[in-house]
Design a protein around this motif. Sequence first.
Motif, PDB file in Angstrom:
ATOM      1  N   LEU B  22       0.838  -1.195   0.000  1.00 55.99           N
ATOM      2  CA  LEU B  22       0.000   0.000   0.000  1.00 55.99           C
ATOM      3  C   LEU B  22       0.879   1.254   0.000  1.00 55.99           C
ATOM      4  CD1 LEU B  22      -3.082   0.438   0.166  1.00 55.99           C
ATOM      5  CD2 LEU B  22      -2.772   0.950   2.569  1.00 55.99           C
ATOM      6  N   TRP B  26       0.987   4.108  -2.723  1.00 58.32           N
ATOM      7  CA  TRP B  26       0.790   5.519  -2.360  1.00 58.32           C
ATOM      8  C   TRP B  26       1.905   6.383  -2.940  1.00 58.32           C
ATOM      9  CZ3 TRP B  26      -2.018   9.402  -1.161  1.00 58.32           C
ATOM     10  CH2 TRP B  26      -1.536  10.487  -0.428  1.00 58.32           C
ATOM     11  N   MET B  29       1.379   6.695  -6.575  1.00 60.34           N
ATOM     12  CA  MET B  29       0.225   7.548  -6.836  1.00 60.34           C
ATOM     13  C   MET B  29       0.632   9.025  -6.729  1.00 60.34           C
ATOM     14  SD  MET B  29      -3.333   6.752  -5.027  1.00 60.34           S
ATOM     15  CE  MET B  29      -4.867   7.446  -5.554  1.00 60.34           C
ATOM     16  N   SER B  41      -4.031   2.906  -9.637  1.00 61.89           N
ATOM     17  CA  SER B  41      -4.808   2.687  -8.413  1.00 61.89           C
ATOM     18  C   SER B  41      -3.872   2.445  -7.232  1.00 61.89           C
ATOM     19  CB  SER B  41      -5.726   1.488  -8.619  1.00 61.89           C
ATOM     20  OG  SER B  41      -5.997   0.893  -7.376  1.00 61.89           O
ATOM     21  N   LEU B  42      -4.361   2.785  -6.065  1.00 61.01           N
ATOM     22  CA  LEU B  42      -3.583   2.576  -4.848  1.00 61.01           C
ATOM     23  C   LEU B  42      -3.286   1.088  -4.660  1.00 61.01           C
ATOM     24  CD1 LEU B  42      -2.597   4.529  -2.719  1.00 61.01           C
ATOM     25  CD2 LEU B  42      -4.650   4.091  -1.410  1.00 61.01           C
TER      26      LEU B  42
END
Lengths: 222, 316
Positions: B22, B26, B29, B41-42
């Motif tokens: 994750l 992040w 992103m 997408s995350l």
Amino acid sequence: MNTIPLDLQIVNALAALLLLLSFSMLSQRRIVSLVNLLAMQGLLLTVATLMVAWRTGETHLYLSGLLTFALKVLFLPWLLHRLIRRLEVYWDTEPLLNIPGTMLVGVLIVVFAFGLAQPIAELASETTRNSIGIAVAVILLSFLMMITRSKAMSQVVGFLSMENGLFFGAMSTTRGMPMVVELGIALDILVAMLVLGVFFFQIREQFDSLDLHHLESLKEGD
Amino acid sequence: MNWLNWLDQFIEVLVALAAAPLLLGWVNMCRAWLQNRSAPSLLQPYRGIRKLLHKDAVLAHNASSLFRIAPYIIFGTMVAAAAMIPMLGTRLPFTAAADAIALVGLFAAARMFLSLAAMDVGTAFGTLGARREMMVGFLAEPTLLMVIFVASLMTATTALPLIAENLAAAQLAIHPSLLFTAVAFAMVMLAENARIPVDNPATHLELTMIHEAMLLEYSARHLALMEWAAALKLFNYACIGLALFVPWGLASNGDPIRLGLAIVLLAGKLAVIGAGLALIETLSAKLRVFRAPEFLATAFLLAVLGLLVRLLQVAR
């Protein structure tokens, strides 16, 4: 370590940043950035002087802080930038020692300077005596810079940063020198800078370059 | 309440395992946003890992058993490190083993296996990547140790949880040495996790790649484990940095409410770190490989300066 008052902490932090700036000068190849770093060093010096002035309540230190600001943050960098533009020297050549090597030598110098300053600092009564080691280190690092660089411009920046170190040491350990001495030094720096500016042009006219290695041979045509 | 502590430990490892991709997502992103691209997408890293886990593994003919077990060893090392680092609590069962020097050793072991596995098949790229990784590693490791020594000097211990506890309990003051070492640590973190100034995590077909070059021969579940381990490594480094420089808000014992609070806090801190990482990566250009030693020498210098300033300003 919890008893140090906040203003002293700030002076200590400024001292550490001064040391850091000396190292970033050592590692900088672009002369324009070198001058900017010098201006930043001057700014730190100004803040440190004002902090010490506020702490000790010496009015002449405020004056010398303002003098530092006018001379070392505004005037000298402006003069140097103008010289750079007119002489068109933007990059220093590769220094005598490569940059990581210079940094390592610099670390050794800092260790040496701290060791050197230890007995002196024990004699000093002021609480800012920690700064003595840093001032000595800044002076020696500027020496190193003057030794390893070949362009006249970076050597002058080294010279000015050495003066910064001296000033910081004097200011933080002795509550500032007498005003006359300070004015004298400031004037000296100013005149030295102007004379050196003239020298730059002379050197370039003679050798078509600002590389001081040309000055090492006494006769022409070797 | 011993079992509660073990439960917390279990939760910590689970959180690390789940949150590591994750964090990577992040960072990617934020990077995409900063570079005016539409962001993936995350959850993209999870999808990548799932896709890889469903594929059949292909091995080179001359791959030895070392090549096959290396992903498990590396992944295991990173999970062990995640269990030891005080990311949620400082008094969990495994954190007792979190001596900072041992942690550096764990990372070194992972690096050694990664490099050995990369050289195992004998392709040019793998060997090249392994050599560069070792070059970066031998410069980054002393810096990391130096950073830890500064914190140890301030707290008189090399155990990471105790360092975090002592620093969190200490009176707030300006510590220039900690500032220097924080910058040095950030630089080491960039170098060790193959981020931009040293290596580009997005490149696959350039002569400049370091980390990706070592993974070229891996496929399917091995590759999935390697990538997961890389994400975990980034997560671990971020958590070490947090324990050293932002140690507030760790749960000290197995109190579930404090633990929940610590998880929320950790998420917030990691979000900031991820955004900062993306910012650094966007603002800086990749260095030539031969400039990487200079970058790391600067980091080492900063750490040493931190140490010296610390020694000077305390000695009286």
